[in-house]
Design a protein around this motif. Structure first.
Motif, PDB file in Angstrom:
ATOM      1  N   LEU A 112      -1.688   1.003  13.390  1.00 37.93           N
ATOM      2  CA  LEU A 112      -1.925  -0.380  13.479  1.00 37.93           C
ATOM      3  C   LEU A 112      -0.432  -1.005  13.082  1.00 37.93           C
ATOM      4  N   ASN A 113       0.230  -1.992  13.800  1.00 33.87           N
ATOM      5  CA  ASN A 113       1.474  -2.460  13.406  1.00 33.87           C
ATOM      6  C   ASN A 113       1.287  -3.773  12.303  1.00 33.87           C
ATOM      7  N   ASN A 114       2.760  -3.913  11.713  1.00 32.39           N
ATOM      8  CA  ASN A 114       2.493  -5.108  10.928  1.00 32.39           C
ATOM      9  C   ASN A 114       1.384  -5.361   9.720  1.00 32.39           C
ATOM     10  N   CYS A 115       1.108  -4.367   8.958  1.00 38.95           N
ATOM     11  CA  CYS A 115      -0.052  -4.430   8.061  1.00 38.95           C
ATOM     12  C   CYS A 115       0.722  -4.659   6.587  1.00 38.95           C
ATOM     13  N   GLY A 116       0.202  -5.312   5.932  1.00 36.99           N
ATOM     14  CA  GLY A 116       0.860  -5.564   4.399  1.00 36.99           C
ATOM     15  C   GLY A 116      -0.080  -4.667   3.545  1.00 36.99           C
ATOM     16  N   TYR A 117       0.949  -4.290   2.702  1.00 42.44           N
ATOM     17  CA  TYR A 117       0.319  -3.096   1.580  1.00 42.44           C
ATOM     18  C   TYR A 117       0.413  -3.569   0.210  1.00 42.44           C
ATOM     19  N   ILE A 118      -0.609  -3.272  -0.706  1.00 45.03           N
ATOM     20  CA  ILE A 118      -0.489  -3.447  -2.070  1.00 45.03           C
ATOM     21  C   ILE A 118      -1.081  -2.314  -2.776  1.00 45.03           C
ATOM     22  N   PHE A 119      -0.267  -1.827  -3.572  1.00 41.34           N
ATOM     23  CA  PHE A 119      -0.861  -0.667  -4.494  1.00 41.34           C
ATOM     24  C   PHE A 119      -1.139  -1.025  -5.694  1.00 41.34           C
ATOM     25  N   LYS A 120      -2.243  -1.171  -6.271  1.00 45.97           N
ATOM     26  CA  LYS A 120      -2.597  -1.826  -7.635  1.00 45.97           C
ATOM     27  C   LYS A 120      -3.033  -0.614  -8.770  1.00 45.97           C
ATOM     28  N   SER A 121      -2.725  -0.902  -9.867  1.00 43.89           N
ATOM     29  CA  SER A 121      -3.198  -0.035 -10.753  1.00 43.89           C
ATOM     30  C   SER A 121      -4.723  -0.474 -11.080  1.00 43.89           C
ATOM     31  N   LYS A 122      -5.746   0.766 -11.082  1.00 41.33           N
ATOM     32  CA  LYS A 122      -7.063   0.371 -11.344  1.00 41.33           C
ATOM     33  C   LYS A 122      -7.462  -0.439 -12.613  1.00 41.33           C
ATOM     34  N   LYS A 123      -6.694   0.072 -13.679  1.00 45.13           N
ATOM     35  CA  LYS A 123      -6.895  -0.055 -15.082  1.00 45.13           C
ATOM     36  C   LYS A 123      -6.432  -1.794 -15.325  1.00 45.13           C
ATOM     37  N   SER A 124      -5.333  -2.109 -14.905  1.00 44.69           N
ATOM     38  CA  SER A 124      -4.610  -3.566 -15.220  1.00 44.69           C
ATOM     39  C   SER A 124      -4.676  -4.431 -14.375  1.00 44.69           C
ATOM     40  N   GLY A 125      -4.748  -3.850 -13.092  1.00 43.97           N
ATOM     41  CA  GLY A 125      -4.633  -4.646 -11.959  1.00 43.97           C
ATOM     42  C   GLY A 125      -3.419  -4.925 -11.579  1.00 43.97           C
ATOM     43  N   LYS A 126      -2.493  -4.423 -12.193  1.00 42.19           N
ATOM     44  CA  LYS A 126      -1.204  -4.698 -11.736  1.00 42.19           C
ATOM     45  C   LYS A 126      -0.540  -4.208 -10.496  1.00 42.19           C
ATOM     46  N   THR A 127       0.115  -4.888  -9.917  1.00 43.31           N
ATOM     47  CA  THR A 127       0.944  -4.518  -8.693  1.00 43.31           C
ATOM     48  C   THR A 127       1.824  -3.701  -8.696  1.00 43.31           C
ATOM     49  N   LEU A 128       1.536  -2.276  -8.445  1.00 45.13           N
ATOM     50  CA  LEU A 128       2.512  -1.296  -8.670  1.00 45.13           C
ATOM     51  C   LEU A 128       3.839  -1.097  -7.381  1.00 45.13           C
ATOM     52  N   HIS A 129       3.133  -1.586  -6.183  1.00 42.51           N
ATOM     53  CA  HIS A 129       4.076  -1.503  -5.110  1.00 42.51           C
ATOM     54  C   HIS A 129       3.597  -2.465  -3.966  1.00 42.51           C
ATOM     55  N   LYS A 130       4.599  -2.869  -3.355  1.00 44.96           N
ATOM     56  CA  LYS A 130       4.247  -3.846  -2.050  1.00 44.96           C
ATOM     57  C   LYS A 130       5.102  -3.484  -1.029  1.00 44.96           C
ATOM     58  N   ASP A 131       4.483  -3.420   0.407  1.00 40.41           N
ATOM     59  CA  ASP A 131       5.202  -3.059   1.548  1.00 40.41           C
ATOM     60  C   ASP A 131       4.607  -4.067   2.772  1.00 40.41           C
ATOM     61  N   PHE A 132       5.197  -3.651   3.698  1.00 42.41           N
ATOM     62  CA  PHE A 132       4.880  -4.203   5.234  1.00 42.41           C
ATOM     63  C   PHE A 132       5.272  -3.390   6.403  1.00 42.41           C
ATOM     64  N   GLY A 133       4.504  -2.878   6.937  1.00 42.87           N
ATOM     65  CA  GLY A 133       4.927  -2.128   8.151  1.00 42.87           C
ATOM     66  C   GLY A 133       3.541  -1.585   8.908  1.00 42.87           C
ATOM     67  N   GLU A 134       3.974  -0.420   9.419  1.00 47.70           N
ATOM     68  CA  GLU A 134       3.130   0.398  10.239  1.00 47.70           C
ATOM     69  C   GLU A 134       1.913   1.262   9.631  1.00 47.70           C
TER      70      GLU A 134
END
Length: 426
Positions: free
Chosen positions: A228-250
């Motif tokens: 799938l092209n052009n997807c958004g990604y958010i990696f979050k900490s399960k404990k704090s809910g803090k965003t660890l990394h964001k990206d966009f792509g395939e």
């Protein structure tokens, strides 16, 4: 081979960094030999970039370091000494035509990694580099001056290498360019780590970099091979809910979980957290639409669906191969008439399109990773020369060193630059 064979420089490993080191060493007039245990040079280079060989990046050189994950400062001297533009010029002078693609990725115009290898082999031949194939190094020979009173004052100097058949090759300088432990079928089996440890160097534990993620959810295997092209990604900490990394792509679904450029980058950037089971991955399948606009579009699709099923109605939003699985994720019967969808079911569809959640459980094994993270501790290497701080005449180049970068040609650039610097310094 005679036991008295003697060279100015011995390079262990005929990969990217090894060949580059040998070229620069020989161009200085040093008698240089490459010892390669495979039947040919550049075996891992051959499969790089799915055989197309993304060999560097055309970004501004000063921007290069933002793509380095580990020990960027250590690389300043070698990158500026043999930059990405120097690499492009180097290959073009050897007759290799190049091209630049999305994200500044530089490839041979032919899309053939074999042309990159051929150019390097020709450069080695022209410079007079001796190449020993199907030949394996067993040990690096080091002479210790025992006249000093304490170990801290002892002077160690390299004298050459011993092969697995017992033959010794003497050399004033030895460059270890054996790679890491990823893709072991190409000969990267961690030999350099063994040589480094035996000669007193510290090692940062090796682990996979730029690799796919295994997930708890098994439905990904039903979609294996779907991109799938052009997807958004958010990696979050399960404990704090803090965003660890964001990206966009395939996004690439696999039999074990997910992969694709953004996932590969995340595996290097936050891989340690993923291994600890602390991270959730939220994928936005429709990042161009917010939830409100997506809901309105879905209402229009439902109103115009007539007697169509939910599965057929969603055909305008998702690939056909994904529809059955997606309906299961939403908890909706794929054969249900779309006009009968409830408000809660519509909300579930919107939520799954915008926040498709996966639970990464681990990285794929290092033998499947594009690169190896870890290696010889950079504190044991002089960054202006690539020479060991512990053993005179011993140098390191390429993936064996604890430094790595994201996808886009940056890791091969590190190989070229560290190899060139080692070759210039011997």
């Amino acid at each position: 081979m005679l036991q008295s064979d003697k060279y100015d420089v011995c390079v262990i490993g005929g990969g990217a960094s090894g060949m580059m080191a040998a070229v620069f060493s020989a161009r200085k007039g040093k008698s240089t030999v490459i010892i390669e245990k495979n039947e040919k040079l550049g075996k891992k280079l051959f499969i790089t970039g799915k055989g197309r060989c993304n060999f560097t990046n055309s970004c501004d050189t000063e921007d290069f370091f933002s793509q380095v994950v580990t020990n960027a400062k250590f690389l300043y001297s070698c990158i500026y000494g043999f930059s990405n533009f120097d690499v492009i010029d180097f290959f073009e002078k050897l007759g290799l035509k190049t091209k630049v693609e999305r994200g500044g990725r530089v490839f041979p115009a032919s899309d053939k990694s074999s042309d990159v290898i051929k150019a390097l082999k020709n450069a080695c031949d022209e410079a007079g580099v001796k190449v020993l194939l199907n030949t394996e190094v067993d040990d690096v020979l080091v002479l210790t001056d025992d006249s000093k009173e304490s170990d801290s004052q002892q002077i160690k100097s390299v004298t050459g290498v011993k092969l697995t058949d017992g033959t010794k090759i003497f050399a004033d300088k030895v460059i270890i360019a054996t790679g890491g432990i990823s893709y072991p079928s190409t000969g990267s089996t961690g030999d350099g780590y063994t040589f480094a440890a035996k000669t007193g160097h510290n090692l940062v534990p090796a682990k996979p970099g730029l690799t796919g993620l295994c997930t708890k959810e098994r439905w990904t295997s039903d979609l294996a091979g779907l991109t799938l092209n052009n997807c958004g990604y958010i990696f979050k900490s399960k404990k704090s809910g803090k965003t660890l990394h964001k990206d966009f792509g395939e996004l690439l679904f696999t039999h074990f979980g997910v992969s694709g450029p953004c996932v590969l980058s995340a595996s290097s950037l936050i891989g340690d957290r993923i291994c600890d089971g602390e991270v959730s991955l939220i994928i936005d399948l429709k990042p161009a639409l917010d939830e409100g606009k997506l809901d309105k579009r879905l209402i229009r699709e439902i109103e115009g669906s007539g007697k169509k099923s939910v599965k057929h109605m969603l055909h305008t939003l998702l690939p056909s191969s994904m529809l059955e699985v997606f309906c299961d994720i939403c908890g909706i019967d794929a054969a249900k008439r779309a006009s009968f969808i409830t408000k809660d079911e519509r909300k579930s569809i919107v939520n799954s399109l915008k926040c498709l959640e996966l639970t990464p459980t681990s990285l794929r094994n290092v033998d499947e990773a594009i690169i190896t993270r870890g290696g010889v501790d950079v504190r044991d290497i002089e960054p202006h020369t690539m020479q060991s701080r512990l053993v005179n005449g011993l140098y390191f180049a390429g993936e064996v060193i604890d430094t790595d970068a994201l996808t886009g040609g940056y890791n091969l650039q590190i190989a070229w630059s560290t190899g060139a610097l080692a070759g210039k310094s011997v």
